[in-house]
Structure formats: C-alpha cells, structure tokens
Design an enzyme around this catalytic site. Structure first.
Site, PDB file in Angstrom:
ATOM      1  N   GLY A   1       0.838  -1.199   0.000  1.00  0.00           N
ATOM      2  CA  GLY A   1       0.000   0.000   0.000  1.00  0.00           C
ATOM      3  C   GLY A   1       0.869   1.244   0.000  1.00  0.00           C
TER       4      GLY A   1
ATOM      5  CG  HIS B   1      -1.125   1.050   7.405  1.00  0.00           C
ATOM      6  ND1 HIS B   1      -0.237   0.547   8.329  1.00  0.00           N
ATOM      7  CD2 HIS B   1      -0.389   1.899   6.627  1.00  0.00           C
ATOM      8  CE1 HIS B   1       0.961   1.072   8.135  1.00  0.00           C
ATOM      9  NE2 HIS B   1       0.901   1.890   7.093  1.00  0.00           N
ATOM     10  CD  GLU B   2      -1.379   2.437   2.859  1.00  0.00           C
ATOM     11  OE1 GLU B   2      -0.941   3.604   2.850  1.00  0.00           O
ATOM     12  OE2 GLU B   2      -0.661   1.443   3.085  1.00  0.00           O
TER      13      GLU B   2
ATOM     14  CG  HIS C   1      -0.100   6.674   5.870  1.00  0.00           C
ATOM     15  ND1 HIS C   1       0.974   7.145   6.587  1.00  0.00           N
ATOM     16  CD2 HIS C   1       0.185   5.375   5.577  1.00  0.00           C
ATOM     17  CE1 HIS C   1       1.866   6.171   6.741  1.00  0.00           C
ATOM     18  NE2 HIS C   1       1.411   5.075   6.142  1.00  0.00           N
TER      19      HIS C   1
ATOM     20  CB  CYS D   1       4.768   2.057   8.113  1.00  0.00           C
ATOM     21  SG  CYS D   1       4.346   3.644   7.360  1.00  0.00           S
ATOM     22  CG  LEU D   2       6.371   1.021   2.113  1.00  0.00           C
ATOM     23  CD1 LEU D   2       5.817   1.315   0.731  1.00  0.00           C
ATOM     24  CD2 LEU D   2       7.441  -0.058   2.059  1.00  0.00           C
TER      25      LEU D   2
ATOM     26  CD  GLN E   1       3.134   5.788   3.151  1.00  0.00           C
ATOM     27  OE1 GLN E   1       2.209   5.257   2.539  1.00  0.00           O
ATOM     28  NE2 GLN E   1       4.018   5.095   3.833  1.00  0.00           N
TER      29      GLN E   1
HETATM   30  O1  K1U Z   1       1.581   2.382   4.077  1.00  0.00           O
HETATM   31  C1  K1U Z   1       2.634   1.810   3.946  1.00  0.00           C
HETATM   32  O2  K1U Z   1       3.643   2.283   4.427  1.00  0.00           O
HETATM   33  C2  K1U Z   1       2.706   0.511   3.195  1.00  0.00           C
HETATM   34  C3  K1U Z   1       2.622  -0.706   4.109  1.00  0.00           C
HETATM   35  C4  K1U Z   1       1.185  -1.184   4.125  1.00  0.00           C
HETATM   36  C5  K1U Z   1       0.788  -2.172   5.170  1.00  0.00           C
HETATM   37  C6  K1U Z   1       1.526  -3.307   5.446  1.00  0.00           C
HETATM   38  C7  K1U Z   1       1.098  -4.211   6.397  1.00  0.00           C
HETATM   39  C8  K1U Z   1      -0.067  -4.003   7.056  1.00  0.00           C
HETATM   40  C9  K1U Z   1      -0.793  -2.866   6.804  1.00  0.00           C
HETATM   41  C10 K1U Z   1      -0.378  -1.961   5.847  1.00  0.00           C
HETATM   42  C11 K1U Z   1       3.566  -1.755   3.544  1.00  0.00           C
HETATM   43  O3  K1U Z   1       3.405  -2.195   2.455  1.00  0.00           O
HETATM   44  S1  K1U Z   1       4.891  -2.284   4.534  1.00  0.00           S
HETATM   45  C12 K1U Z   1       5.667  -3.549   3.546  1.00  0.00           C
HETATM   46  C13 K1U Z   1       4.931  -4.831   3.524  1.00  0.00           C
HETATM   47  O4  K1U Z   1       4.040  -5.049   4.322  1.00  0.00           O
HETATM   48  C14 K1U Z   1       5.257  -5.871   2.514  1.00  0.00           C
HETATM   49  C15 K1U Z   1       6.293  -5.722   1.650  1.00  0.00           C
HETATM   50  C16 K1U Z   1       6.578  -6.725   0.719  1.00  0.00           C
HETATM   51  C17 K1U Z   1       5.815  -7.844   0.654  1.00  0.00           C
HETATM   52  C18 K1U Z   1       4.767  -8.019   1.524  1.00  0.00           C
HETATM   53  C19 K1U Z   1       4.483  -7.020   2.465  1.00  0.00           C
HETATM   54 ZN    ZN Z   2       2.338   3.255   6.274  1.00  0.00          ZN
END
Ligand code: K1U
Ligand code: ZN
Length: 199
Positions: free
Chosen positions: A68, A159-160, A163, A117-118, A73
């Site tokens: 996401g 989660h998004e 943000h 979270c990225l 971001q």
């Molecule tokens: O919003 C963000 O920062 C993105 C976040 C979204 C998210 C992840 C987990 C639960 C709720 C919301 C991410 O994508 S973190 C990276 C991640 O979860 C992932 C990366 C590669 C493969 C699978 C998952």
């Molecule tokens: Zn996030």
C-alpha cells in the site's frame, strides 16, 4: 489531421509527449518527517495528471516493495491511496482509492495483524483493528465505488486511510514503544549525511 495523427517533429515540440511520459519512482518520506502528521486535502478533479500521479504511486509502491501507499508518503498531501494485496502466486491487482471514507466498520469483530510501514522502515508490530469495513471512494474513472473489505485488505485500507489523517500505526502501540521508535528514527535522521548536492 488532428494532434494524434501527427508524427513527432523534434524533442522540444513532441506531440507524443502527453502519451509517452514514463512512470516515475518517487522518494518515500520517513519518520520523523513532519509531513507524515499532516492532514491531507480532498482531491478536487480526476484528470490525466491525477491518473499519471496514481501510476507513479503504484510504481513507487511495487518498487519499495509494499502492499500500500498513501500520497502523503511521497510528499503530496492529497486524499488518495493505492494498494495491491494479491498473493505472490496471483495476478497483480492494483487498486486506487480517491477521497476514501470508511462508511461502516464491524463493532464486535477485530483482526490482529502484523503491520509495517514504508515510512518507518524495518519496524513491525501487531495492531488490532475492525475486521470488516466498507469504504466509499472515487475510482480513476471518476465514478464512486463501494468496497467491502476484510482480512489483509481491511487492515491495509485502514492503515492507508490513517495516513491521510496524519495517523501512523505506531500510534496504536503503548507510549513507551512509540517513543522508542520515534527516538530511534530521530537519531537515524540526525546521523544521516546530508543529501548530495548536484551541479
Ligand atoms: O503504508 C505503507 O507504508 C505501506 C505498508 C502497508 C501495510 C503493510 C502491512 C499491514 C498494513 C499496511 C507496507 O506495504 S509495509 C511492507 C509490507 O508489508 C510488505 C512488503 C513486501 C511484501 C509483503 C508485504
Ligand atoms: Zn504506512
């Protein structure tokens, strides 16, 4: 002959440029950037510029990699998010939500999911959220859509959408854990060498 039938004449006056603008991977801002706490503004118009921006968001999300991404971001305080929660062995399923609103959420049913979270790289923690939600949003076609979500889609959407309101998943943790994470990222930012100047 209309514009779409004309061949390109020079780099400076390229009639194809509207169609050939490549997608771009944008830098993702991280804690403690104050932009992450900003309230994002509603999108007023769904046009080609916004569709190009959505492409950039998806490209940035896939490259990270993540499931996401909210516009803030990548530094744009707009109420817009992208996601793709397809499993590795499933075809890609990119989704774009413009001006999303949670119109209902399960009151007695909750999900605990490990979140990342990225914008808070390499930190993960379990968060409890409503297990089922319905989200009203505008799609890239400019039309309103209703999405019923559960499982990872519900977690990711919440989660998004957080943000867009300046809320981070660490806000659901104890003050002790949250302060520890913020302190760590403040120190990392202080120790980071300044970005290279070009030119
Ligand atoms: O919003 C963000 O920062 C993105 C976040 C979204 C998210 C992840 C987990 C639960 C709720 C919301 C991410 O994508 S973190 C990276 C991640 O979860 C992932 C990366 C590669 C493969 C699978 C998952
Ligand atoms: Zn996030």
């Amino acid at each position: 002959m209309n514009k779409s039938q004309l061949p390109p004449t020079s780099i400076d006056a390229n009639p194809w440029s509207d169609y050939l603008t490549p997608m771009a991977i944008r830098p993702i801002i991280t804690l403690p950037d104050p932009l992450l706490r900003q309230l994002s503004k509603p999108v007023e118009r769904v046009d080609d510029d916004l569709r190009k921006f959505a492409d950039d968001m998806l490209e940035t999300m896939y490259d990270a990699p993540g499931i996401g991404l909210a516009a803030i971001q990548i530094g744009e305080p707009l109420r817009m998010l992208v996601l793709d929660v397809a499993e590795k062995d499933e075809p890609k399923n990119p989704q774009v939500f413009i001006n999303p609103e949670i119109v209902s959420s399960s009151e007695d049913l909750f999900n605990v999911h490990e979140e990342g979270c990225l914008s808070i790289p390499e930190y993960f923690a379990e968060v409890e959220r409503p297990a089922e939600i319905t989200v009203k949003a505008i799609g890239l076609d400019g039309k309103e859509k209703l999405t019923k979500a559960d499982g990872l889609l519900a977690t990711c959407l919440q989660h998004e959408i957080d943000h867009l309101n300046g809320v981070l998943f660490i806000d659901y943790l104890s003050k002790l854990k949250r302060d520890m994470v913020i302190r760590k990222f403040k120190k990392l930012a202080k120790d980071r060498p300044p970005a290279q100047m070009v030119g």
